[in-house]
Design a protein around this motif. Structure first.
Motif, PDB file in Angstrom:
ATOM      1  N   LYS A 182     -19.276  21.768  27.054  1.00 14.62           N
ATOM      2  CA  LYS A 182     -17.881  21.801  27.467  1.00 14.62           C
ATOM      3  C   LYS A 182     -17.602  22.983  28.384  1.00 14.62           C
ATOM      4  O   LYS A 182     -16.841  22.866  29.349  1.00 14.62           O
ATOM      5  CB  LYS A 182     -16.971  21.854  26.246  1.00 14.62           C
ATOM      6  CG  LYS A 182     -16.929  20.550  25.452  1.00 14.62           C
ATOM      7  CD  LYS A 182     -15.953  20.636  24.295  1.00 14.62           C
ATOM      8  CE  LYS A 182     -15.878  19.331  23.545  1.00 14.62           C
ATOM      9  NZ  LYS A 182     -14.930  19.389  22.407  1.00 14.62           N
ATOM     10  N   GLU A 183     -18.210  24.122  28.084  1.00 18.47           N
ATOM     11  CA  GLU A 183     -18.033  25.290  28.957  1.00 18.47           C
ATOM     12  C   GLU A 183     -18.638  25.047  30.330  1.00 18.47           C
ATOM     13  O   GLU A 183     -18.066  25.447  31.350  1.00 18.47           O
ATOM     14  CB  GLU A 183     -18.679  26.516  28.308  1.00 18.47           C
ATOM     15  CG  GLU A 183     -17.955  27.012  27.066  1.00 18.47           C
ATOM     16  CD  GLU A 183     -18.659  28.204  26.442  1.00 18.47           C
ATOM     17  OE1 GLU A 183     -19.724  28.592  26.982  1.00 18.47           O
ATOM     18  OE2 GLU A 183     -18.152  28.738  25.439  1.00 18.47           O
ATOM     19  N   ALA A 184     -19.773  24.373  30.357  1.00 17.56           N
ATOM     20  CA  ALA A 184     -20.393  24.071  31.647  1.00 17.56           C
ATOM     21  C   ALA A 184     -19.556  23.088  32.450  1.00 17.56           C
ATOM     22  O   ALA A 184     -19.491  23.167  33.681  1.00 17.56           O
ATOM     23  CB  ALA A 184     -21.800  23.513  31.431  1.00 17.56           C
ATOM     24  N   ALA A 185     -18.885  22.161  31.758  1.00 18.10           N
ATOM     25  CA  ALA A 185     -18.050  21.197  32.468  1.00 18.10           C
ATOM     26  C   ALA A 185     -16.787  21.838  33.014  1.00 18.10           C
ATOM     27  O   ALA A 185     -16.231  21.385  34.013  1.00 18.10           O
ATOM     28  CB  ALA A 185     -17.695  20.037  31.543  1.00 18.10           C
ATOM     29  N   ARG A 186     -16.335  22.913  32.372  1.00 14.47           N
ATOM     30  CA  ARG A 186     -15.105  23.576  32.824  1.00 14.47           C
ATOM     31  C   ARG A 186     -15.349  24.583  33.928  1.00 14.47           C
ATOM     32  O   ARG A 186     -14.407  25.047  34.549  1.00 14.47           O
ATOM     33  CB  ARG A 186     -14.445  24.290  31.639  1.00 14.47           C
ATOM     34  CG  ARG A 186     -13.904  23.340  30.584  1.00 14.47           C
ATOM     35  CD  ARG A 186     -13.414  24.117  29.386  1.00 14.47           C
ATOM     36  NE  ARG A 186     -12.922  23.244  28.338  1.00 14.47           N
ATOM     37  CZ  ARG A 186     -12.584  23.657  27.132  1.00 14.47           C
ATOM     38  NH1 ARG A 186     -12.662  24.941  26.831  1.00 14.47           N
ATOM     39  NH2 ARG A 186     -12.149  22.809  26.217  1.00 14.47           N
ATOM     40  N   ARG A 187     -16.608  24.949  34.184  1.00 12.52           N
ATOM     41  CA  ARG A 187     -16.896  25.946  35.220  1.00 12.52           C
ATOM     42  C   ARG A 187     -16.558  25.389  36.594  1.00 12.52           C
ATOM     43  O   ARG A 187     -16.837  24.233  36.891  1.00 12.52           O
ATOM     44  CB  ARG A 187     -18.369  26.319  35.171  1.00 12.52           C
ATOM     45  CG  ARG A 187     -18.766  27.116  33.934  1.00 12.52           C
ATOM     46  CD  ARG A 187     -20.258  27.377  33.921  1.00 12.52           C
ATOM     47  NE  ARG A 187     -20.672  28.073  32.709  1.00 12.52           N
ATOM     48  CZ  ARG A 187     -21.923  28.300  32.393  1.00 12.52           C
ATOM     49  NH1 ARG A 187     -22.893  27.892  33.215  1.00 12.52           N
ATOM     50  NH2 ARG A 187     -22.218  28.936  31.278  1.00 12.52           N
ATOM     51  N   PRO A 188     -15.947  26.202  37.452  1.00 14.00           N
ATOM     52  CA  PRO A 188     -15.659  25.713  38.809  1.00 14.00           C
ATOM     53  C   PRO A 188     -16.947  25.521  39.593  1.00 14.00           C
ATOM     54  O   PRO A 188     -17.935  26.214  39.399  1.00 14.00           O
ATOM     55  CB  PRO A 188     -14.791  26.829  39.410  1.00 14.00           C
ATOM     56  CG  PRO A 188     -15.174  28.059  38.634  1.00 14.00           C
ATOM     57  CD  PRO A 188     -15.481  27.583  37.238  1.00 14.00           C
ATOM     58  N   THR A 189     -16.911  24.573  40.475  1.00 15.32           N
ATOM     59  CA  THR A 189     -18.081  24.310  41.301  1.00 15.32           C
ATOM     60  C   THR A 189     -18.329  25.485  42.244  1.00 15.32           C
ATOM     61  O   THR A 189     -17.398  26.054  42.808  1.00 15.32           O
ATOM     62  CB  THR A 189     -17.871  23.030  42.117  1.00 15.32           C
ATOM     63  OG1 THR A 189     -16.664  23.176  42.894  1.00 15.32           O
ATOM     64  CG2 THR A 189     -17.715  21.830  41.199  1.00 15.32           C
ATOM     65  N   PRO A 190     -19.573  25.906  42.412  1.00 18.50           N
ATOM     66  CA  PRO A 190     -19.851  27.052  43.288  1.00 18.50           C
ATOM     67  C   PRO A 190     -19.521  26.719  44.733  1.00 18.50           C
ATOM     68  O   PRO A 190     -19.614  25.569  45.170  1.00 18.50           O
ATOM     69  CB  PRO A 190     -21.361  27.272  43.098  1.00 18.50           C
ATOM     70  CG  PRO A 190     -21.890  25.943  42.648  1.00 18.50           C
ATOM     71  CD  PRO A 190     -20.796  25.325  41.847  1.00 18.50           C
ATOM     72  N   PRO A 191     -19.089  27.723  45.503  1.00 18.66           N
ATOM     73  CA  PRO A 191     -18.753  27.456  46.911  1.00 18.66           C
ATOM     74  C   PRO A 191     -20.001  27.083  47.690  1.00 18.66           C
ATOM     75  O   PRO A 191     -21.118  27.481  47.355  1.00 18.66           O
ATOM     76  CB  PRO A 191     -18.171  28.799  47.387  1.00 18.66           C
ATOM     77  CG  PRO A 191     -18.778  29.824  46.463  1.00 18.66           C
ATOM     78  CD  PRO A 191     -18.915  29.138  45.145  1.00 18.66           C
ATOM     79  N   PRO A 192     -19.852  26.308  48.746  1.00 20.04           N
ATOM     80  CA  PRO A 192     -21.017  25.929  49.550  1.00 20.04           C
ATOM     81  C   PRO A 192     -21.618  27.146  50.236  1.00 20.04           C
ATOM     82  O   PRO A 192     -20.918  28.124  50.531  1.00 20.04           O
ATOM     83  CB  PRO A 192     -20.434  24.931  50.559  1.00 20.04           C
ATOM     84  CG  PRO A 192     -18.978  25.267  50.628  1.00 20.04           C
ATOM     85  CD  PRO A 192     -18.607  25.729  49.255  1.00 20.04           C
ATOM     86  N   PRO A 193     -22.899  27.147  50.482  1.00 20.78           N
ATOM     87  CA  PRO A 193     -23.535  28.306  51.140  1.00 20.78           C
ATOM     88  C   PRO A 193     -23.019  28.475  52.556  1.00 20.78           C
ATOM     89  O   PRO A 193     -22.639  27.506  53.226  1.00 20.78           O
ATOM     90  CB  PRO A 193     -25.030  27.934  51.117  1.00 20.78           C
ATOM     91  CG  PRO A 193     -25.051  26.438  51.014  1.00 20.78           C
ATOM     92  CD  PRO A 193     -23.856  26.066  50.206  1.00 20.78           C
TER      93      PRO A 193
END
Length: 235
Positions: A182-193
């Motif tokens: 659940k914590e992994a699903a709530r993490r924001p997606t990392p910005p593109p390089p």
């Protein structure tokens, strides 16, 4: 193991019998009783599903990751299913500025009225200690207050198996694994390089070639002053 559906039907059937008896019915055909029980089960299922849907929209998950319905969610479900009638339309209530509580008042009057008290009296069979008909039935057939004979069954307390540790994995328990997921699903997606800088034209040249690189010379460029006929020995 999930209990079969007919088990829930059998558990709901005595409640329907008690309601019919409180309403003045002392006999009914088996097919009629099964039909009324099935309709009551469908009604309760629809009410529970609507309550869960409103709770998911109106509330946030608790620390344990569960949704806890509130009285507002239950009231909205009762309104949606048509249990709180009569009631004016929402547009008319907004126009007049007066909330129509006739349906809620009628429901409260029924819950605290003589009809519901008669249902409770028949269900508890005169017992002052029991809170529902299952407890009244267990107290009636039990010689003492010990209900250990029902432990591990649907009518008793569940068996406490203790803490089970999962070996060989990254997480030692299923609850910890579920929490991490659940914590992994709530993490924001990392910005593109960031985009790579373009190569310098002086270094890359045209079409990726360097400036000092030259295309290979053809055979004709090395002939010089000689003619093609001399090279081919044409007379």
């Amino acid at each position: 193991m999930t209990p079969p559906p007919y088990l829930y039907h059998a558990l709901l059937r005595p409640s329907i019998l008690q309601i019919l008896r409180a309403a003045g019915y002392h006999g009914a055909r088996t097919s009629v009783l099964d039909s009324v029980t099935d309709m009551a089960a469908r009604y309760l299922d629809a009410l529970c599903r609507l309550t869960a849907a409103f709770a998911a929209h109106n509330n946030e998950e608790s620390e344990t990751g569960e949704l806890v319905p509130t009285i507002v969610d239950v009231r909205m479900a009762l309104q949606q299913i048509g249990a709180l009638l009569p009631e004016k339309s929402e547009l008319e209530q907004l126009y007049t500025g007066v909330e129509d509580t006739r349906g809620v008042d009628a429901f409260v009057a029924w819950a605290a009225g003589p009809v519901n008290k008669e249902i409770k009296r028949i269900a508890l069979d005169g017992s002052d200690e029991a809170t529902d008909y299952l407890n009244a039935l267990k107290l009636k057939h039990s010689k003492n207050d010990d209900d250990s004979r029902y432990t591990g069954s649907l009518l008793g307390k569940p068996i406490d198996h203790g803490y089970v540790e999962v070996e060989g994995g990254k997480y030692h328990s299923i609850s910890l694994w579920e929490q991490k997921m659940k914590e992994a699903a709530r993490r924001p997606t990392p910005p593109p390089p960031p985009p790579q800088p373009e190569q310098d034209e002086a270094e890359g040249g045209i079409n990726g070639d360097r400036e000092d690189s030259r295309p290979p010379s053809s055979g004709l460029s090395s002939i010089g002053d000689r003619s093609v006929a001399d090279l081919m020995d044409l007379e």
